[in-house]
Motif scaffolding. Sequence first.
Motif: not given
Lengths: 247, 247, 247, 247, 247, 247
Positions: B10-14, B16-22, B95-100
Amino acid sequence: MQLALSTWQEVETYLGHSTGIVIPIGSTEQHGPNGLIGTDAICPSRIASGMAEKQPLLIAPTISYGMSQHHMAFAGTITLRPSTLIRVVIDIVTSLHRHGFTHFYFINGHGGNIAPVTTAFSEIYAAIEGHPSHPLCCRLANWWRNDAITTLARELYGDAEGYHATVSEVALSYFAHPEAVKQVSMQPEVAPVGEIYHAADFREKFPDGRIGSNPALATVEDGERFYQLAVDALAEDYRHFISHGAQ
Amino acid sequence: MQLALSTWQEVETYLGHSTGIVIPIGSTEQHGPNGLIGTDAICPSRIASGMAEKQPLLIAPTISYGMSQHHMAFAGTITLRPSTLIRVVIDIVTSLHRHGFTHFYFINGHGGNIAPVTTAFSEIYAAIEGHPSHPLCCRLANWWRNDAITTLARELYGDAEGYHATVSEVALSYFAHPEAVKQVSMQPEVAPVGEIYHAADFREKFPDGRIGSNPALATVEDGERFYQLAVDALAEDYRHFISHGAQ
Amino acid sequence: MQLALSTWQEVETYLGHSTGIVIPIGSTEQHGPNGLIGTDAICPSRIASGMAEKQPLLIAPTISYGMSQHHMAFAGTITLRPSTLIRVVIDIVTSLHRHGFTHFYFINGHGGNIAPVTTAFSEIYAAIEGHPSHPLCCRLANWWRNDAITTLARELYGDAEGYHATVSEVALSYFAHPEAVKQVSMQPEVAPVGEIYHAADFREKFPDGRIGSNPALATVEDGERFYQLAVDALAEDYRHFISHGAQ
Amino acid sequence: MQLALSTWQEVETYLGHSTGIVIPIGSTEQHGPNGLIGTDAICPSRIASGMAEKQPLLIAPTISYGMSQHHMAFAGTITLRPSTLIRVVIDIVTSLHRHGFTHFYFINGHGGNIAPVTTAFSEIYAAIEGHPSHPLCCRLANWWRNDAITTLARELYGDAEGYHATVSEVALSYFAHPEAVKQVSMQPEVAPVGEIYHAADFREKFPDGRIGSNPALATVEDGERFYQLAVDALAEDYRHFISHGAQ
Amino acid sequence: MQLALSTWQEVETYLGHSTGIVIPIGSTEQHGPNGLIGTDAICPSRIASGMAEKQPLLIAPTISYGMSQHHMAFAGTITLRPSTLIRVVIDIVTSLHRHGFTHFYFINGHGGNIAPVTTAFSEIYAAIEGHPSHPLCCRLANWWRNDAITTLARELYGDAEGYHATVSEVALSYFAHPEAVKQVSMQPEVAPVGEIYHAADFREKFPDGRIGSNPALATVEDGERFYQLAVDALAEDYRHFISHGAQ
Amino acid sequence: MQLALSTWQEVETYLGHSTGIVIPIGSTEQHGPNGLIGTDAICPSRIASGMAEKQPLLIAPTISYGMSQHHMAFAGTITLRPSTLIRVVIDIVTSLHRHGFTHFYFINGHGGNIAPVTTAFSEIYAAIEGHPSHPLCCRLANWWRNDAITTLARELYGDAEGYHATVSEVALSYFAHPEAVKQVSMQPEVAPVGEIYHAADFREKFPDGRIGSNPALATVEDGERFYQLAVDALAEDYRHFISHGAQ
């Protein structure tokens, strides 16, 4: 009694009766196709709450981020470097120790935390050395390493319980968050097993993140059974710890 | 969408639409006689959830422990050393930067976190220097430093809003946890003000933990008003951040 | 009284009268086309000397290197990592504290230092916790964040004062070093404004290093006016600090 | 050419001609009854300026704080922990290396800096390992360890030159700051000698801070002679370094 | 008396007679075509054993890994980062100090260790500052920097003794391990000399690892002579150290 | 083939055939009344040598100092802080990895090392992440956690094998060092058992250092049997590791 929902005066009152505290610790890492990324934090948090229903105890906020380096090839995994996690544990224990807490009972949901957290305990003990008037004891209780849990898991799932994204932990997390139950088909039904080295190696050997498990078997009902067993076992262990610990 | 309740696919799918996180970040510290020790973590967590109802966004687990050194003379306060908090923030972003992920939006509930968290941002920028192909931007949004919030607080409470254990934050935490509302009488009604140095000095100047506030005025209803204002303001700010950030 | 030009016996004598010390802190970073790389160290050093003409006080050697990560895309900028600067501040304060100094008054010339230096203060306070017999207080005085300064700057330059390589700081540095006044034409006259993230982003948005300013307006004469205002304001603030600080 | 008095564009121009830079490093520590606490920073700063009169070279701001642990039993001494100084040196070199500087020539005024600074060089070399396209060389020039200097000192003062608060360094600092010359009578005339361990031991063996010297002999005139010799020797050494260094 | 072959009760007995301890420290690094990678650890270990035959003394396990950054371009070299070696030395001394040891005599086999080990001593002294009741002294004895050794080496080999992979150290290691003597022809007979910067530069200047030496001259017989001289000199120095050290 | 007795050219030749290396790691800590302080280093060193007689393999110098915090209440115990040991392991692996080694097989003699050493492995894997062209695998083989060993120990000693200062490890160390066999009477014959927290607690519960064992039963002959079993088991495990490891 949740520390986060208490006032400082309520904590002072609590300290008049007990100097023990429960600290859930988990991780934020992949748990296969139907397991929640928060599984390892959700389980100990829920178990701690269950324990608090049986006896008065204080629960610190869950440490939600753990040492998950080997899962870093899967999106959404967040890892603290081991050295960071070690310092987090040291700082939390040190802060509480200043207020008079002496028994620190960590309920752990993640195998990868064991080495850094016990390492932190050694650093903590080293720091208090020579101050015999201020004893403290730390204990790491891994909820899944428990005869009651492993017996039930074997009985219910046999070898399909597995080693990561196990059926029992997915079930317990579903019990805690029934709104997040996922239906996902998995190929193969039971995931392969093998040794774990670095993150790229992990992904190659275990392409969907599971090790040896078939978490499609996980249900809310089973989760509740694991929850009850864990609460009973850890409540007993905690009572023993705070009454017999090195004082 | 809570990261903790998602799967890695589900994170991979997300992504695809956005690279922002809160990422909500708070503290575990005294908030006066009727304020919750978890206030600073509760408020940003609740605001983040509110934002997610308005637009699709991913919320990481709350960082519940912050830099609360100056509150350490009150039972129950837990502080990370600033250097520890800096490393926690670095590790999570890395960590999150590595995932995109590229845009990291921290919602902060505690003034004491500002210096270490912005320090962490500088360390993160230093580490990526020379890798222009992997840009990233970090932003720290302090929910209470907001015209809408400060205007309403002044209107409702005048000077009794205060500086620590403010009426607005206690109200917002009561809205999030009405089961934890506390009725406590306070002397004096409005707490004193002054400059903050170290922990013992803090306790001497502000014996019950409040600075300049009368949080007995806090109600669940007011809390909801602050919550709505904060959600609106930060949702707007987040949209601006992810669309115009340094790319 | 400059610490660097004193003997240790003279310091002992000084300690008999005062336990306060002034520590200028700056940076080594680009300040646009006509601003000096040492601007942020030059201004607080000069202000400190001016204060010493008005009252007896001891001035430590200037910390010339600061946290300038965001200026690293311009030649000649040198940055300490925030964690390094934190340790420098801790070590200086700790050393002086051993000799009996209790009030540490940092005159700061650079906004980027605020987060790491106040972080260092928290680490210092954490270290002395539980030693109430050895109190100490640290204060960071940012010379340009001052009503007198901002009023004059607005009056003289309006919006062209700007945010980095401001007219006022360039003017003050010219007053301190008239031999280094530079005549450089700038395009556009007033630099753009915007938010700051990492170093490459900074250079792209602010190609000649200025933010919002027109430092071609800076003169030695204006610099002297800013200098006088800063000396007066900080001398007053220092007197207040050492007489009323947390003791 | 002082980096602090230059603009970033002037540094770019300089880099077109040379990628070497001179960095004075000293300490802030007691230098006996008539020696200045800033002696070790003053001498290399003055020598660097003298070198710049003979050839075009860029001088970074002086590192005024060094490793002075063993002098901490004397008021006014400030020490960086060795690990801090190591990081300061690493950060300065790393920053300048990014702009294209390749030859880092430290002029050192303090024996206690030798171990940490050369340790920093090893860390720097380790960090660039495997990046043969970005060579860099670091050199630590201890101005007083020089045949010309030691010969003149022996000729002028014989054994009374000593080992700490030496006549030559006090003289050179007086030449640089004639306004700070002090007349102090000392007992005994020539200080004792011995081995150095920790700070308390140092003070016990050398109660006024001198080791083996009679700095009452220091004059501005002698200081100028040492200055000239040091400038000549180091200018020659610097030319050799930047033309023959590992490239 | 080897600590590794003793029991803790035997150490308690030893402490009743002496609070001194000998700690050999070496490296694991290339020593040219016929020198052993363990040379720098083998020599001080063997010398320490020889000293123990002459007087009762306790020998800690050899620190086999040192700071060998500049040799990293040769296979088999292992280096600790300087900061790591500093911590190793601090931890060993701190541990033994707790048991009552006060005089720490390091026998060193490697020039590259000097800066980090003496840096560690400063950190150790800083840590005990203010605890005058628990004195301790550390000394680093570089076995090859000794008049008796250098005189014999010059007499036997003249300039062919060299600076790295010296004839004397290869000979002493052969005496300690005659089973490991190697016959290797070298070109040129005597290696070149020059300044050392980083690892790639080292390999380019000194392609087979030697600096200025012709270790083909090394024999077991010569090794025994160096060994005897070193044992005599260091035994004397150790006696002086433990009887006159800062107490 | 001992790395310490090899030349760098011999290592280059070895690398042509194998990129695996064996690294013994132990501790320097009390092992009860008749056990050697070096037991945990002696056993893996001896086992590694035995393995090398069966197949060509390279053995690095033994890491003699480990994490022994909980034994610090007994004279002669030396502990590295866990964070130090972590860095030692990282530096050794990183150095060898640069030369082309890919499989790092640590033979461990001490339970207290497990957490820090596996923590170091995680840090190492984190550092190489994203460099798939340079794989490496680390394995920690605890020689005593082996069916063959535990079966023989149970058969020979039953419950008197114990948990610290076990009969089997004392026996194996006696086989390696028959000159150091000690005859000591112990009271009680078999030591008590219990949980381990900090050092003072350890000493109180286990006054002579043993946990659950009767090491008076240890003989050189038994030691040889354990040695043979360990050599066979680990040689097999090593072959498996280097041929099937994550490549």
